[in-house]
Scaffold this motif. Structure first.
Motif, short mmCIF file in Angstrom:
data_model
loop_
_atom_site.label_atom_id
_atom_site.label_comp_id
_atom_site.label_asym_id
_atom_site.label_seq_id
_atom_site.Cartn_x
_atom_site.Cartn_y
_atom_site.Cartn_z
N ALA A 35 100.57 39.74 -74.47
CA ALA A 35 99.57 40.38 -75.33
C ALA A 35 98.63 39.38 -75.98
N PRO A 36 99.15 38.30 -76.61
CA PRO A 36 98.19 37.34 -77.19
C PRO A 36 97.35 36.62 -76.15
N LEU A 37 97.90 36.41 -74.95
CA LEU A 37 97.11 35.78 -73.90
C LEU A 37 96.00 36.71 -73.42
N ALA A 38 96.28 38.01 -73.35
CA ALA A 38 95.26 38.97 -72.94
C ALA A 38 94.13 39.02 -73.97
N GLY B 37 102.01 39.98 -63.00
CA GLY B 37 101.82 40.34 -61.60
C GLY B 37 100.73 41.37 -61.38
N GLN B 38 101.05 42.41 -60.60
CA GLN B 38 100.07 43.40 -60.19
C GLN B 38 99.32 44.05 -61.35
N PRO B 39 99.97 44.49 -62.45
CA PRO B 39 99.19 45.10 -63.53
C PRO B 39 98.10 44.18 -64.08
N ALA B 40 98.40 42.89 -64.18
CA ALA B 40 97.39 41.95 -64.68
C ALA B 40 96.24 41.83 -63.69
N VAL B 41 96.55 41.77 -62.40
CA VAL B 41 95.48 41.68 -61.39
C VAL B 41 94.56 42.89 -61.49
N ALA C 38 97.83 32.54 -66.09
CA ALA C 38 99.05 32.76 -66.88
C ALA C 38 99.40 34.24 -66.96
N LEU C 39 98.41 35.09 -67.15
CA LEU C 39 98.67 36.53 -67.25
C LEU C 39 99.20 37.08 -65.93
N ILE C 40 98.63 36.64 -64.83
CA ILE C 40 99.13 37.10 -63.53
C ILE C 40 100.55 36.60 -63.31
#
Length: 314
Positions: A209-212, A238-242, A232-234
């Motif tokens: 969350a803080p990275l997003a 994974g897939q949701p971040a992409v 980092a988020l990916i």
């Protein structure tokens, strides 16, 4: 990457999957917007003269120990006020002086306590092996120092990790960094990218969350380390971040081309480094992006495979 052309029997996504091969190594740390300066270790591997010294009464340095090259006695370099003060307050403190080549200028490279000196001795002992690329011990040594109580030694450890290609960093066992999120937000800006990457590699999903949030700010400001947040988020999601990154930031007109290129750069890095499910997600989302926005084809090719001459067709 091979020539990318539309296959009616497969569609754009499958065509992209065929074209994006993992043969190319994931690019080095420079992907997040800058090329890190040589570290102190790099300096020691290249220099022909390095000594341990202390300031003398005349304001220059007296050699205590010659690490590389001859013992030169007095070194004709003015001791800085900071190092004079530090060594006057601690009789055990010494200064590492490194020369540029055999005849170049000297540099006050580091203020050493006992532990820092032992690390420098290890570097010197391994100079030949590390110059030849046999540096697995170098990686393990500095990974173990990321929480060292000496801030200068901790900084060197992070600089050493920052120089690594991302797949090598992924494979390295790095202890959890103390105060990591706080230091990402308020610490040394030069260390922010490597700290962001280590947050992603920590496996701690509380960082997501803080990275997003930080990624959104980085997109608005078009910061050099924007790609580190994406990577980092990916790594964490994974897939949701992409899917979120492509939907929120890569639709044409939402952000500048400069930002889009940084986002695509990080997606390409993770395409080569991530697990198969995440790689498939990246190919699917980028394939759909190009299908709906053919004008982005050349930029996608440039990021995912700079040597390719293939073009996405409208």
């Amino acid at each position: 990457m091979g020539k990318l052309t539309y296959r009616p029997d497969l569609g754009w996504t499958a065509a992209l999957l065929l074209a994006l091969t993992p043969a190319q190594d994931a690019v080095a740390c420079a992907f997040h917007g800058y090329i890190p300066d040589p570290t102190l270790v790099d300096m020691l591997l290249e220099t022909e003269q390095a000594v341990i010294a202390r300031p003398n009464a005349s304001g220059t340095y007296d050699t205590i120990d010659a690490l590389i090259g001859p013992n030169l006695g007095t070194i004709p370099i003015a001791a800085s006020a900071a190092f004079r003060t530090a060594t006057s307050q601690d009789s055990g403190a010494t200064v590492l002086l490194v020369r540029d080549g055999a005849y170049g200028p000297w540099t006050e490279a580091a203020l050493l306590d006992t532990r820092y000196r032992s690390v420098i001795d290890t570097v010197i002992e391994n100079q030949s092996a590390w110059q030849m690329g046999r540096d697995s011990e170098r990686l393990r040594l500095f990974a173990s120092l990321v929480n060292d109580p000496n801030p200068d030694l901790q900084r060197l450890a992070l600089q050493e990790l920052d120089r690594l290609p991302y797949p090598t960093l992924k494979d390295l066992r790095v202890p959890p960094l103390r105060n990591l999120m706080q230091d990402i937000e308020t610490g040394d800006p030069d260390q922010r990218p490597i700290r962001i990457l280590l947050a992603g590699l920590s496996g701690d999903r509380s960082f997501a969350a803080p990275l997003a949030t930080a990624l959104h700010s980085a997109v608005l400001q078009d910061t050099a380390h924007l790609g580190a947040y994406v990577t980092a988020l990916i790594e964490l999601q994974g897939q949701p971040a992409v899917e979120a990154i492509v939907a929120h930031y890569l639709t044409p007109g939402l952000v500048t081309q400069s930002v889009q290129d940084k986002l695509l750069d990080a997606l390409a890095l993770q395409y080569r480094a991530a697990r198969s499910a995440t790689r498939r997600s990246i190919a699917r989302e980028v394939g759909a992006l190009v299908r709906h926005n053919p004008a982005m084809a050349d930029r996608v090719i440039a990021q995912f495979g700079p040597q390719t001459s293939g073009r996405l067709l409208p």
